[in-house]
Motif scaffolding. Structure first.
Motif, PDB file in Angstrom:
ATOM      1  N   PRO B 154      -4.391  -2.625  -5.108  1.00 36.79           N
ATOM      2  CA  PRO B 154      -4.900  -2.076  -3.848  1.00 36.79           C
ATOM      3  C   PRO B 154      -5.968  -2.969  -3.209  1.00 36.79           C
ATOM      4  CG  PRO B 154      -5.081  -0.454  -5.636  1.00 36.79           C
ATOM      5  CD  PRO B 154      -4.494  -1.688  -6.232  1.00 36.79           C
ATOM      6  N   TRP B 155      -6.735  -3.657  -4.066  1.00 35.25           N
ATOM      7  CA  TRP B 155      -7.775  -4.546  -3.526  1.00 35.25           C
ATOM      8  C   TRP B 155      -7.169  -5.715  -2.760  1.00 35.25           C
ATOM      9  CZ3 TRP B 155     -12.351  -3.172  -2.386  1.00 35.25           C
ATOM     10  CH2 TRP B 155     -13.015  -2.206  -3.138  1.00 35.25           C
ATOM     11  N   LEU B 156      -5.978  -6.155  -3.174  1.00 32.34           N
ATOM     12  CA  LEU B 156      -5.306  -7.234  -2.439  1.00 32.34           C
ATOM     13  C   LEU B 156      -4.915  -6.735  -1.048  1.00 32.34           C
ATOM     14  CD1 LEU B 156      -4.191 -10.147  -2.659  1.00 32.34           C
ATOM     15  CD2 LEU B 156      -1.997  -9.127  -3.290  1.00 32.34           C
ATOM     16  N   VAL B 157      -4.470  -5.469  -0.978  1.00 36.56           N
ATOM     17  CA  VAL B 157      -4.114  -4.884   0.321  1.00 36.56           C
ATOM     18  C   VAL B 157      -5.345  -4.820   1.227  1.00 36.56           C
ATOM     19  CG1 VAL B 157      -3.191  -2.836   1.484  1.00 36.56           C
ATOM     20  CG2 VAL B 157      -2.252  -3.530  -0.728  1.00 36.56           C
ATOM     21  N   VAL B 158      -6.485  -4.384   0.639  1.00 32.28           N
ATOM     22  CA  VAL B 158      -7.726  -4.301   1.418  1.00 32.28           C
ATOM     23  C   VAL B 158      -8.117  -5.701   1.927  1.00 32.28           C
ATOM     24  CG1 VAL B 158     -10.185  -3.693   1.338  1.00 32.28           C
ATOM     25  CG2 VAL B 158      -8.531  -2.279   0.130  1.00 32.28           C
ATOM     26  N   ALA B 159      -8.029  -6.681   1.050  1.00 32.86           N
ATOM     27  CA  ALA B 159      -8.412  -8.051   1.426  1.00 32.86           C
ATOM     28  C   ALA B 159      -7.498  -8.598   2.522  1.00 32.86           C
ATOM     29  CB  ALA B 159      -8.376  -8.956   0.190  1.00 32.86           C
ATOM     30  N   LEU B 160      -6.186  -8.368   2.389  1.00 35.35           N
ATOM     31  CA  LEU B 160      -5.239  -8.847   3.403  1.00 35.35           C
ATOM     32  C   LEU B 160      -5.486  -8.168   4.750  1.00 35.35           C
ATOM     33  CD1 LEU B 160      -1.821  -9.071   1.527  1.00 35.35           C
ATOM     34  CD2 LEU B 160      -3.070 -10.945   2.640  1.00 35.35           C
ATOM     35  N   TYR B 161      -5.749  -6.856   4.692  1.00 35.12           N
ATOM     36  CA  TYR B 161      -6.014  -6.117   5.926  1.00 35.12           C
ATOM     37  C   TYR B 161      -7.228  -6.702   6.638  1.00 35.12           C
ATOM     38  CZ  TYR B 161      -7.149  -2.449   9.218  1.00 35.12           C
ATOM     39  OH  TYR B 161      -7.432  -1.774  10.380  1.00 35.12           O
ATOM     40  N   TRP B 162      -8.316  -6.930   5.871  1.00 35.13           N
ATOM     41  CA  TRP B 162      -9.550  -7.431   6.485  1.00 35.13           C
ATOM     42  C   TRP B 162      -9.408  -8.861   6.971  1.00 35.13           C
ATOM     43  CZ3 TRP B 162     -13.333  -5.363   8.935  1.00 35.13           C
ATOM     44  CH2 TRP B 162     -13.644  -4.021   8.697  1.00 35.13           C
ATOM     45  N   GLU B 163      -8.577  -9.631   6.295  1.00 37.44           N
ATOM     46  CA  GLU B 163      -8.349 -11.002   6.759  1.00 37.44           C
ATOM     47  C   GLU B 163      -7.708 -10.966   8.149  1.00 37.44           C
ATOM     48  OE1 GLU B 163      -6.683 -13.408   3.660  1.00 37.44           O
ATOM     49  OE2 GLU B 163      -6.165 -14.988   5.097  1.00 37.44           O
ATOM     50  N   CYS B 164      -6.686 -10.113   8.307  1.00 36.46           N
ATOM     51  CA  CYS B 164      -6.023  -9.970   9.618  1.00 36.46           C
ATOM     52  C   CYS B 164      -6.990  -9.400  10.652  1.00 36.46           C
ATOM     53  CB  CYS B 164      -4.808  -9.047   9.508  1.00 36.46           C
ATOM     54  SG  CYS B 164      -3.520  -9.671   8.442  1.00 36.46           S
ATOM     55  N   ALA B 165      -7.790  -8.394  10.248  1.00 38.90           N
ATOM     56  CA  ALA B 165      -8.710  -7.741  11.198  1.00 38.90           C
ATOM     57  C   ALA B 165      -9.757  -8.734  11.696  1.00 38.90           C
ATOM     58  CB  ALA B 165      -9.386  -6.545  10.524  1.00 38.90           C
ATOM     59  N   LEU B 166     -10.331  -9.513  10.770  1.00 39.14           N
ATOM     60  CA  LEU B 166     -11.384 -10.455  11.173  1.00 39.14           C
ATOM     61  C   LEU B 166     -10.814 -11.563  12.055  1.00 39.14           C
ATOM     62  CD1 LEU B 166     -13.492 -10.631   7.885  1.00 39.14           C
ATOM     63  CD2 LEU B 166     -14.086  -9.488  10.030  1.00 39.14           C
ATOM     64  N   LEU B 167      -9.591 -11.998  11.753  1.00 35.70           N
ATOM     65  CA  LEU B 167      -8.944 -13.012  12.603  1.00 35.70           C
ATOM     66  C   LEU B 167      -8.737 -12.446  14.015  1.00 35.70           C
ATOM     67  CD1 LEU B 167      -7.580 -15.826  12.673  1.00 35.70           C
ATOM     68  CD2 LEU B 167      -5.424 -14.669  12.175  1.00 35.70           C
ATOM     69  N   LEU B 168      -8.271 -11.193  14.087  1.00 36.76           N
ATOM     70  CA  LEU B 168      -8.074 -10.541  15.395  1.00 36.76           C
ATOM     71  C   LEU B 168      -9.397 -10.456  16.160  1.00 36.76           C
ATOM     72  CD1 LEU B 168      -6.218  -8.738  17.298  1.00 36.76           C
ATOM     73  CD2 LEU B 168      -7.187  -6.793  16.073  1.00 36.76           C
ATOM     74  N   PHE B 169     -10.468 -10.011  15.474  1.00 38.97           N
ATOM     75  CA  PHE B 169     -11.770  -9.866  16.150  1.00 38.97           C
ATOM     76  C   PHE B 169     -12.274 -11.232  16.638  1.00 38.97           C
ATOM     77  CE2 PHE B 169     -12.668  -5.997  13.243  1.00 38.97           C
ATOM     78  CZ  PHE B 169     -11.859  -5.210  14.049  1.00 38.97           C
ATOM     79  N   LEU B 172     -10.335 -12.115  19.757  1.00 42.81           N
ATOM     80  CA  LEU B 172     -10.741 -11.256  20.880  1.00 42.81           C
ATOM     81  C   LEU B 172     -12.104 -11.656  21.425  1.00 42.81           C
ATOM     82  CD1 LEU B 172      -9.677  -7.651  19.733  1.00 42.81           C
ATOM     83  CD2 LEU B 172      -8.450  -9.233  21.214  1.00 42.81           C
ATOM     84  N   GLU B 173     -13.061 -11.918  20.526  1.00 42.01           N
ATOM     85  CA  GLU B 173     -14.422 -12.222  20.976  1.00 42.01           C
ATOM     86  C   GLU B 173     -14.500 -13.612  21.599  1.00 42.01           C
ATOM     87  OE1 GLU B 173     -16.721  -9.951  21.318  1.00 42.01           O
ATOM     88  OE2 GLU B 173     -15.288  -8.562  20.423  1.00 42.01           O
ATOM     89  N   ARG B 174     -13.692 -14.543  21.090  1.00 39.65           N
ATOM     90  CA  ARG B 174     -13.696 -15.883  21.683  1.00 39.65           C
ATOM     91  C   ARG B 174     -13.111 -15.832  23.093  1.00 39.65           C
ATOM     92  NH1 ARG B 174     -11.007 -21.236  19.146  1.00 39.65           N
ATOM     93  NH2 ARG B 174      -9.245 -20.278  20.195  1.00 39.65           N
ATOM     94  N   ARG B 175     -12.051 -15.030  23.243  1.00 45.23           N
ATOM     95  CA  ARG B 175     -11.443 -14.862  24.561  1.00 45.23           C
ATOM     96  C   ARG B 175     -12.422 -14.215  25.537  1.00 45.23           C
ATOM     97  NH1 ARG B 175      -6.097 -11.540  25.848  1.00 45.23           N
ATOM     98  NH2 ARG B 175      -7.814 -10.194  26.420  1.00 45.23           N
ATOM     99  N   ARG B 176     -13.167 -13.220  25.023  1.00 46.55           N
ATOM    100  CA  ARG B 176     -14.123 -12.510  25.865  1.00 46.55           C
ATOM    101  C   ARG B 176     -15.247 -13.451  26.295  1.00 46.55           C
ATOM    102  NH1 ARG B 176     -18.024  -7.711  25.410  1.00 46.55           N
ATOM    103  NH2 ARG B 176     -18.844  -8.837  23.630  1.00 46.55           N
ATOM    104  N   ALA B 177     -15.735 -14.271  25.350  1.00 43.61           N
ATOM    105  CA  ALA B 177     -16.813 -15.217  25.664  1.00 43.61           C
ATOM    106  C   ALA B 177     -16.350 -16.207  26.735  1.00 43.61           C
ATOM    107  CB  ALA B 177     -17.231 -15.947  24.399  1.00 43.61           C
TER     108      ALA B 177
END
Lengths: 163, 183
Positions: B154-169, B172-177
Motif C-alpha cells: 500500500p505504501w508503494l501506491v501512496v508514493a506513486l499517487y503523490w509522485e503524480c500529484a506533485l508533478l501535476l501541482f 499547474l503552478e508553473r503555468r500559473r506563474a
C-alpha cells in the motif's frame, strides 16, 4: 487577518484540511464523508409515503438522525459560520459571478442538474465526498473511475453552457 | 448523544473547509471543467492524497485495522460519474456543497437545489430494483483496493499517487506563474 476571517484558503491548504477531516471520519466513525447519503434518506421519507413497499426506501436508506444527516446539518452550520466570519454571506437568488441568464432559468437548471446529480450518485454508489474523496483515500479503483467520468461528463457541458 | 455531537462537529469542520476552499461558488465549480479555475482539481487531488496518507499511516501503526472501502463496479461508476459531471457542470454544486452554498445565503441552492436533489433521490429509489443489480454486475471487481489489484505494498501506491500529484501541482503552478508574468 486570521485564518478564520480570511475569505479563502489556498486550495492546497483547504485540500489538506479536507483530507484530515476525511481521515477522522473514516478512522473514528468507520464512515466516509458524505453529502448524497443524507439526501437519499430525506427522499426516503417522501418515498415511503408514496410507495410504502419500495425496496430502496423501505430497506436500504437509513432513518432518524444518522451520521449522514448529522454531517449535512453540520456542513450547513460550518459554512454559515465561516461565511459570516469572512463577510462572504449574502442572500442572493443567482450566483453573483458567472451566471448570465435569468433567475427562472437558473432555478430550472439547478433543479434538473441536482436531480441528475443525486440519481447519478445513487447509480455510482456515492458522490464527490463519499466516493471520490473518501473512496480515493481508501485507494478504491472505483473512486478514480468515478472521477474520470465526472470530468468526461462535465467538460463538454461546461463548454457548451459558456459558448 | 456524545456520538451525535461528535458527528455534527465532523460536519462543521467539513463545512468550514469547503467554504474556505471556495467550493460553494458556482464559478469555481464550473471553472474546473472549463480549465479557467483549477481550485476544485487542487482541493480534490490534495484531499484524496492526505486521506490516503493519513489512513495508511494509521493502519501501519496499528491504530485502525480496516478502512471503509467502497466496492468497485466499473460500469456503474463510469456511467454514474459521467451523469454526475453533467449535473455538476449545470448546477455548479454537488450533494454536499449544496449545503455550503446554503450557508453562504444562496437561495438557488436552498430552494431549487433541495427540491432537485430530493427528486433525484426519489427517481433513483423508483428505478433501484431495475437498474442497480444489472449495472453492478457489469465490471464488478468487488471490494478491493489498488494495493490488492496491483499486488503491491500500500505504501508503494501512496508514493506513486503523490509522485503524480506533485508533478501535476508543479505543472499547474508553473503555468500559473507564466500566465501571471505575461499578464
Amino acid at each position: 487577518m486570521s485564518v478564520w476571517t480570511r475569505r479563502a484558503w489556498s486550495p492546497y491548504a483547504a485540500g489538506a484540511a479536507l483530507g484530515v477531516v476525511a481521515t477522522i471520519s473514516m478512522a473514528a466513525f468507520h464512515k466516509p464523508l458524505s453529502g448524497s447519503g443524507a439526501w437519499m434518506q430525506i427522499g426516503g421519507y417522501l418515498g415511503r409515503a408514496v410507495a410504502p413497499d419500495n425496496l430502496f426506501f423501505d430497506r436500504v436508506v437509513g432513518r432518524g438522525f444518522t451520521y449522514e444527516i448529522a454531517l449535512l446539518v453540520g456542513m450547513f452550520l460550518g459554512a454559515l459560520a465561516s461565511a459570516l466570519a469572512s463577510g462572504s454571506f449574502a442572500v442572493r437568488m443567482v450566483p453573483d459571478i458567472g451566471w448570465r441568464g435569468s433567475v427562472l432559468e437558473r432555478w430550472l437548471v439547478v433543479f434538473f442538474g441536482t436531480a441528475l446529480i443525486e440519481l447519478a450518485a445513487g447509480i455510482a454508489g456515492g458522490c464527490t465526498a463519499s466516493l471520490a474523496i473518501s473512496g480515493g483515500g481508501a485507494m478504491a479503483p472505483g473512486a478514480f473511475v468515478f472521477m474520470a467520468g465526472m470530468f468526461a461528463g462535465g467538460i463538454p457541458v461546461a463548454w457548451w453552457v459558456s459558448r | 448523544m456524545i456520538s451525535v455531537i461528535l458527528a455534527l462537529l465532523v460536519g462543521v469542520a467539513f463545512g468550514v473547509v469547503l467554504q474556505k476552499g471556495q467550493l460553494g461558488r458556482y464559478d469555481v465549480i464550473v471553472g474546473v471543467f472549463r480549465f479557467a479555475d483549477l481550485t476544485v482539481l487542487k482541493v480534490l487531488v490534495t484531499g484524496v492524497g492526505v486521506a490516503m496518507l493519513g489512513l495508511q499511516s494509521l493502519r501501519s501503526l496499528g491504530v485502525i485495522a480496516t478502512v471503509p472501502l467502497p466496492a468497485t463496479h466499473l460500469a456503474a461508476q463510469a456511467l454514474g460519474g459521467v451523469m454526475f459531471g453533467v449535473g455538476m457542470a449545470l448546477a455548479g454544486f454537488c450533494p454536499g456543497t449544496v449545503a455550503i452554498g446554503a450557508g453562504e445565503g444562496r437561495l438557488d441552492n436552498v430552494v431549487a437545489g433541495s427540491l432537485g436533489i430530493t427528486t433525484g433521490a426519489l427517481v433513483f429509489g423508483a428505478l433501484y430494483r431495475r437498474i442497480v443489480p444489472r449495472l453492478a454486475a457489469l465490471g464488478d471487481l468487488g471490494q478491493l483496493d489498488f494495493a490488492r489489484l496491483l499486488d503491491a505494498s500500500p505504501w508503494l501506491v501512496v508514493a506513486l499517487y503523490w509522485e503524480c500529484a506533485l508533478l501535476l501541482f508543479y505543472i499547474l503552478e508553473r503555468r500559473r506563474a507564466r500566465s501571471l508574468q505575461s499578464a
